[in-house]
Scaffold this motif. Structure first.
Motif, PDB file in Angstrom:
ATOM      1  N   GLU A 246      34.750  40.166  36.188  1.00 25.81           N
ATOM      2  CA  GLU A 246      34.253  39.568  37.430  1.00 25.81           C
ATOM      3  C   GLU A 246      34.591  38.087  37.547  1.00 25.81           C
ATOM      4  O   GLU A 246      34.536  37.509  38.635  1.00 25.81           O
ATOM      5  CB  GLU A 246      32.730  39.733  37.546  1.00 25.81           C
ATOM      6  CG  GLU A 246      32.281  41.143  37.820  1.00 25.81           C
ATOM      7  CD  GLU A 246      32.058  41.946  36.543  1.00 25.81           C
ATOM      8  OE1 GLU A 246      32.488  41.465  35.465  1.00 25.81           O
ATOM      9  OE2 GLU A 246      31.457  43.031  36.624  1.00 25.81           O
TER      10      GLU A 246
ATOM     11  N   ASP B 241      39.820  43.769  41.807  1.00 26.49           N
ATOM     12  CA  ASP B 241      39.007  42.564  41.914  1.00 26.49           C
ATOM     13  C   ASP B 241      39.695  41.379  41.239  1.00 26.49           C
ATOM     14  O   ASP B 241      39.633  40.246  41.744  1.00 26.49           O
ATOM     15  CB  ASP B 241      37.631  42.789  41.291  1.00 26.49           C
ATOM     16  CG  ASP B 241      36.743  43.663  42.153  1.00 26.49           C
ATOM     17  OD1 ASP B 241      37.044  43.808  43.360  1.00 26.49           O
ATOM     18  OD2 ASP B 241      35.763  44.222  41.619  1.00 26.49           O
TER      19      ASP B 241
ATOM     20  N   GLY C  95      39.877  40.673  44.818  1.00 25.50           N
ATOM     21  CA  GLY C  95      38.466  40.780  45.189  1.00 25.50           C
ATOM     22  C   GLY C  95      37.620  39.605  44.720  1.00 25.50           C
ATOM     23  O   GLY C  95      36.795  39.086  45.486  1.00 25.50           O
ATOM     24  N   ASN C  96      37.804  39.174  43.476  1.00 22.60           N
ATOM     25  CA  ASN C  96      37.011  38.052  42.958  1.00 22.60           C
ATOM     26  C   ASN C  96      37.298  36.776  43.725  1.00 22.60           C
ATOM     27  O   ASN C  96      36.394  35.991  44.045  1.00 22.60           O
ATOM     28  CB  ASN C  96      37.302  37.838  41.466  1.00 22.60           C
ATOM     29  CG  ASN C  96      36.867  39.027  40.616  1.00 22.60           C
ATOM     30  OD1 ASN C  96      36.003  39.804  41.024  1.00 22.60           O
ATOM     31  ND2 ASN C  96      37.455  39.164  39.436  1.00 22.60           N
TER      32      ASN C  96
ATOM     33  N   GLU D 218      38.431  36.589  46.824  1.00 17.75           N
ATOM     34  CA  GLU D 218      37.894  36.726  48.184  1.00 17.75           C
ATOM     35  C   GLU D 218      36.411  36.394  48.225  1.00 17.75           C
ATOM     36  O   GLU D 218      35.926  35.729  49.151  1.00 17.75           O
ATOM     37  CB  GLU D 218      38.154  38.144  48.690  1.00 17.75           C
ATOM     38  CG  GLU D 218      39.634  38.410  48.987  1.00 17.75           C
ATOM     39  CD  GLU D 218      39.934  39.880  49.179  1.00 17.75           C
ATOM     40  OE1 GLU D 218      41.059  40.185  49.602  1.00 17.75           O
ATOM     41  OE2 GLU D 218      39.053  40.732  48.898  1.00 17.75           O
ATOM     42  N   LYS D 219      35.668  36.821  47.209  1.00 16.40           N
ATOM     43  CA  LYS D 219      34.250  36.485  47.134  1.00 16.40           C
ATOM     44  C   LYS D 219      34.060  34.994  46.897  1.00 16.40           C
ATOM     45  O   LYS D 219      33.208  34.349  47.529  1.00 16.40           O
ATOM     46  CB  LYS D 219      33.574  37.288  46.026  1.00 16.40           C
ATOM     47  CG  LYS D 219      33.494  38.768  46.295  1.00 16.40           C
ATOM     48  CD  LYS D 219      32.898  39.507  45.088  1.00 16.40           C
ATOM     49  CE  LYS D 219      32.894  41.014  45.309  1.00 16.40           C
ATOM     50  NZ  LYS D 219      32.393  41.742  44.109  1.00 16.40           N
TER      51      LYS D 219
ATOM     52  N   GLY E 194      34.895  33.107  50.006  1.00 18.52           N
ATOM     53  CA  GLY E 194      34.159  33.536  51.196  1.00 18.52           C
ATOM     54  C   GLY E 194      35.010  34.211  52.239  1.00 18.52           C
ATOM     55  O   GLY E 194      34.722  34.121  53.434  1.00 18.52           O
TER      56      GLY E 194
ATOM     57  N   LYS F 180      35.703  37.574  52.030  1.00 21.75           N
ATOM     58  CA  LYS F 180      35.462  39.015  51.952  1.00 21.75           C
ATOM     59  C   LYS F 180      34.103  39.348  52.530  1.00 21.75           C
ATOM     60  O   LYS F 180      33.146  38.625  52.288  1.00 21.75           O
ATOM     61  CB  LYS F 180      35.524  39.486  50.497  1.00 21.75           C
ATOM     62  CG  LYS F 180      35.439  40.998  50.331  1.00 21.75           C
ATOM     63  CD  LYS F 180      35.682  41.382  48.888  1.00 21.75           C
ATOM     64  CE  LYS F 180      35.673  42.887  48.694  1.00 21.75           C
ATOM     65  NZ  LYS F 180      35.976  43.293  47.328  1.00 21.75           N
TER      66      LYS F 180
END
Length: 342
Positions: free
Chosen positions: A291, A329, A333-334, A336-337, A340, A342
């Motif tokens: 993560e 991720d 994905g990681n 994008e989180k 901000g 996603k």
């Protein structure tokens, strides 16, 4: 995650490097790589990269010790150029703003300007700024502002600056390199980038800088560098029982592996630029999880062809360690989180 700094700015960058003695290339490299937005967008298209976060790598933008005016000028030019690229290609480019450290006052001004006027996504700091490492007490006002702004900080390695070199009245890039063992044989990026990044992150941890600024998020380059190998020893020596081993007893914060792992879980990310596969990743996973991993291309100091080769190695090695969702991720994905999107 890394890209160069400029297009027309390439000529300006070259002039600045020449003026400051970084020739024929930065950090003792035998060249300064070419870069353009068009070529980088083509690289992204070939490799399925939707968005790049641009940053200026070593030696940073404060190029001449003591010349804060020139440092502020170069910093602002770099940041304005990156901001213009983000405005022109908002879906494809973001950027980490450079800061003119060790100029504290100029840095405080640039943090606000970059966030309030340029829409920077965060900041890039060098592993040291003319010998000022990132746990230095003189940086307290900078971290206080970064903490207030809940800033994201990406750290890029640069040439180490030993105390005897950095205290010299006529500090030059060559003088820095002359104080580094084997620098006449091996390029700085081969070993010293890893060592200097490790040195500055140990300093960030043991000085209490990270724990005192919990809303500052750090991105550690190159899969943690040598941190996994050094942390056990560093944490041991941070204990009260080893106070006699500390150069300045009382200035080293006591830390334990569980405390560091918790900070890594909440405050740190680790990019996979360079050569994390097939070996380095195993050591880093003792301290963190999928993560907190981010993909980084290291282009242009890693050529397009080399970056594509490293990506193929990742494609073959990641399935040996992670499930498909974890791999996705890591690739996007990681990030994008974190940004901000996603």
């Amino acid at each position: 995650m890394e890209a160069p700094l400029s297009l027309s700015a390439h000529t300006q960058k070259e002039m600045a490097l020449q003026k400051s003695g970084h020739v024929p290339g930065p950090d003792g490299l035998p060249f300064t790589p070419d870069w353009s937005p068009e070529a980088h967008l083509a690289f992204m298209e070939r490799n399925g990269i939707s968005k790049s976060i641009l940053s200026c790598s070593g030696p940073g933008t404060h190029l001449i010790p003591g010349d804060d005016a020139f440092g502020r000028e170069v910093t602002r030019e770099v940041n304005e150029f990156a901001a213009e690229l983000k405005r022109k290609f908002p879906a494809r480019f973001g950027f980490f703003a450079s800061l003119p450290l060790p100029d504290i006052d100029g840095t405080l001004l640039e943090i606000d300007y970059a966030l309030d006027h340029l829409d920077a996504d965060g900041f890039v700091l060098m592993s040291n700024s003319h010998g000022m490492y990132l746990g230095d007490v003189r940086l307290a006002p900078v971290y206080a502002k970064l903490q207030t702004r809940k800033a994201l900080v990406f750290v890029h390695p640069t040439t180490p600056c030993p105390a005897q070199a950095c205290n010299h009245g006529e500090l030059t890039p060559q003088r820095k390199r002359d104080n580094i063992p084997l620098s006449a044989t091996y390029i700085i990026g081969m070993m010293e980038y890893f060592f200097d990044s490790t040195r500055t992150f140990v300093d960030i941890l043991l000085s209490g800088t990270a724990s005192a600024n919990p809303d500052v998020t750090f991105i550690v380059p190159h899969c943690g560098n040598a941190l996994p190998s050094v942390l056990d020893r560093a944490l041991l020596i941070s204990s009260p029982e080893k106070r006699d081993f500390q150069a300045t007893p009382g200035t080293v914060r006591e830390l334990t592996p569980p405390v560091v792992k918790e900070m890594f879980k909440t405050q740190f990310y680790f990019d996979l630029a360079g050569s994390p596969m097939p070996n380095m990743i195993h050591h880093m996973l003792r301290w963190t999880t999928s993560e907190r991993l981010l993909y980084g291309s290291d282009v242009p100091f890693t050529s397009d062809a080399e970056a594509e080769g490293l990506a193929r190695t990742m494609e073959s090695e990641l399935p040996k360690l992670f499930r498909e969702q974890e791999i996705q991720d890591i690739y996007h994905g990681n990030a994008e989180k974190l940004f901000g999107t996603k």
